[in-house]
Structure formats: C-alpha cells, structure tokens
Design an enzyme around this catalytic site. Structure first.
Site, PDB file in Angstrom:
ATOM      1  N   ILE A 148      40.587 121.218  76.636  1.00  0.00           N
ATOM      2  CA  ILE A 148      40.216 120.623  77.915  1.00  0.00           C
ATOM      3  C   ILE A 148      40.377 121.671  79.015  1.00  0.00           C
ATOM      4  O   ILE A 148      40.779 122.804  78.764  1.00  0.00           O
ATOM      5  CB  ILE A 148      41.053 119.372  78.242  1.00  0.00           C
ATOM      6  CG1 ILE A 148      42.543 119.744  78.411  1.00  0.00           C
ATOM      7  CG2 ILE A 148      40.883 118.323  77.157  1.00  0.00           C
ATOM      8  CD1 ILE A 148      43.398 118.609  78.948  1.00  0.00           C
ATOM      9  N   HIS A 149      40.095 121.268  80.249  1.00  0.00           N
ATOM     10  CA  HIS A 149      40.262 122.130  81.423  1.00  0.00           C
ATOM     11  C   HIS A 149      39.571 123.479  81.210  1.00  0.00           C
ATOM     12  O   HIS A 149      38.535 123.577  80.564  1.00  0.00           O
ATOM     13  CB  HIS A 149      41.745 122.295  81.749  1.00  0.00           C
ATOM     14  CG  HIS A 149      42.447 121.020  82.116  1.00  0.00           C
ATOM     15  ND1 HIS A 149      41.809 119.964  82.735  1.00  0.00           N
ATOM     16  CD2 HIS A 149      43.738 120.629  81.935  1.00  0.00           C
ATOM     17  CE1 HIS A 149      42.691 118.998  82.943  1.00  0.00           C
ATOM     18  NE2 HIS A 149      43.856 119.363  82.462  1.00  0.00           N
ATOM     19  N   GLU A 150      40.175 124.539  81.733  1.00  0.00           N
ATOM     20  CA  GLU A 150      39.547 125.864  81.660  1.00  0.00           C
ATOM     21  C   GLU A 150      39.459 126.401  80.241  1.00  0.00           C
ATOM     22  O   GLU A 150      38.706 127.339  79.972  1.00  0.00           O
ATOM     23  CB  GLU A 150      40.331 126.864  82.527  1.00  0.00           C
ATOM     24  CG  GLU A 150      40.414 126.493  83.988  1.00  0.00           C
ATOM     25  CD  GLU A 150      41.714 125.811  84.353  1.00  0.00           C
ATOM     26  OE1 GLU A 150      42.176 125.998  85.480  1.00  0.00           O
ATOM     27  OE2 GLU A 150      42.259 125.078  83.493  1.00  0.00           O
TER      28      GLU A 150
END
Length: 289
Positions: A148-150
C-alpha cells in the site's frame, strides 16, 4: 489572552496525508477559535486507536467506518480513492500460490484487507506494518503480501504483481473509484466546532492542491516524506488531488458500494448509507441566517 480549543488530528506518515495536512502546520489556513495539533501513525495503529476513540479527528481506512459510526462522523475531505490503481498483491517471481497461501496485510480493518478477504477465503493472513511487507515476502516469511501507500510505486525486481486490488474491486463493485482512506471526527465535539474543523481541514487540502509544486518542494526540503521528487509527484497525483478536497456524488456512491460489500459478506452488522453520517454543515446557515 484568547483561549483556543485544541483539536488533535491523527494521520498516517505517508506522503498524501502529510501533504493534505501541512497547510495547517505551516499556518496557511487557521481558525479563529480552534488550534490543531497533529500526530503521525501507521494506518493499522490509526484504525486501532479510532476503535478506542483516542483522537478527535483521525485518518481511517474507509472499511473501518461502520465499526466506529456511533462515536465518529464522516468527513467529506482529505480522502484518497484509487481510480484504475490501488494496493497490489505481490509475490516472488515464479512462485505458484496455493489456495491457502500465507499473506501479509497492513491491517485487519483496511479496505484492501476487506477486499482481499472476500476474494481469497482460504488464505492464511498475518498483519504487519506496511513498511515490513515487502521484506516479509522476499524472506519467504509469507508467500505474498499486499503493498500500500508509496510501496506500490517501486519494489524489488525479485517480486511481481499477482493481482491488483483494483481488479478485485471492479469484479465486485464495477469500475467506480476505490474508496481507500478518509477522515472521521469524534461526535462528542460541539457541532459548531465540528463544522469549523471540517472547514479548516477542507481548506488545507484545497490550498495544498492549488500550490502542489511549492508545498511538495517544502516537504522534500524538510525530509518529511519517504520518496524522491518524481515519485512524490506521481503519488500525489494518484491520492491527493482535486477529488481529495471534498467527496462528490460518485465518491459517495463508491463508499456506499464498499459498505454494501462489507455488509453482504458479514463484516458489518448493518447496512450504512454514507449520506447519513456526514456532519450537517447546513446547520450554520440556519443558525446564523
């Protein structure tokens, strides 16, 4: 000396949440009677603390909201949706996943966990901080993991994408935006304070979006984010954009589709309509007209 009420805001340390809050931190937007203080925590911790009612305003996974609806109202701002993209189920290249493969997810109440659990009934799940998931797959601690995220922007060339969570979402709900994360506000806050809090947070996202290159440069200069300049630009275009300022009808439709899926698959005890849980901002117009 004027007395200000304190509003504690919890958000994740990933680039989009920091970006959407920093206009407040830098003093570009403020309130006549509220002062804001922020805390950065990973999404699993944010969800856990929301279940306890710890913070006045908090970022959450949208999938958590039906479990905290009695204590928190939904905010329309600082939202992140995927549109053709989202979390990724990754594995080592060449690995064949068995029906009961072991997988690392970023938290029990995340949106990606809800969708994964619907799609993969027999998988054996462990929960980890999202920063630890890639290494858990590389070390064979688990067979696969959801990034998830970066982390979705770049990962080891020893890994490949088994399936996009976006594709699971489309199979279940159709090609509408994927609701990932938003903000919730404790219901015990007086209504005028709640309306003002949402106004300030909304204005912060609006200002950040309007001055994205300048604010991005400030974040880079202060080492407040984990990615380089180009990845930051890519990531913010995905998750902190015009659609993040305030939810429109399409976004609310998508959120209701998520709640319906959770109810249908017995993650929630009742079916919610997101429209019933927003702060009634029209109150000020009636009161002060």
């Amino acid at each position: 000396m004027k007395h200000f009420k304190q509003i504690d805001v919890a958000h994740s340390p990933d680039a989009d949440d920091i970006f959407m809050y920093m206009a407040i931190k830098f003093g570009w937007v403020s309130s006549e009677w509220l002062r804001f203080f922020n805390t950065a925590l990973d999404i699993q911790t944010l969800n856990d603390e929301a279940l306890k009612g710890t913070y006045t305003a908090t970022a959450i996974s949208f999938a958590l909201y039906p479990l905290i609806k009695d204590d928190y109202a939904l905010l329309r701002t600082a939202v992140s949706f995927g549109n053709g993209y989202g979390p990724k189920l990754i594995k080592k290249k060449g690995k064949i996943l068995k029906r009961n493969f072991k997988v690392a997810l970023s938290g029990k109440h995340t949106t990606n966990a809800l969708l994964f659990r619907i799609a993969y009934h027999d998988a054996r799940i462990v929960y980890k901080n999202f920063l630890e998931i890639e290494n858990a797959v590389l070390s064979d601690e688990v067979d696969a993991g959801v990034l998830i995220h970066e982390s979705i922007l770049e990962f080891s060339d020893q890994l490949c994408v088994e399936r996009e969570i976006w594709d699971i979402w489309c199979d279940l709900a159709g090609e509408i935006p994927l609701p990932l994360g938003g903000m919730a506000l404790r219901r015990s806050l007086p209504l005028t304070d709640a309306i003002e809090t949402e106004r300030v947070l909304t204005e912060a996202v609006r200002i950040a979006t309007a001055h994205k290159p300048f604010l991005s440069h400030m974040l880079m200069e202060r080492n407040l984010i984990r990615v380089d300049k180009q990845k930051l630009k890519t990531y913010l275009n995905m998750y902190a954009n015009e659609s993040s300022i305030t939810m429109d009808e399409t976004a609310i439709k998508s959120l209701n589709a998520l709640f319906e899926l959770g109810y249908k698959h017995k993650f929630y005890p009742e079916l919610l309509d997101a429209n019933d849980f927003f702060i009634p901002t029209e109150y000020n117009k009636v009161r002060f007209s």
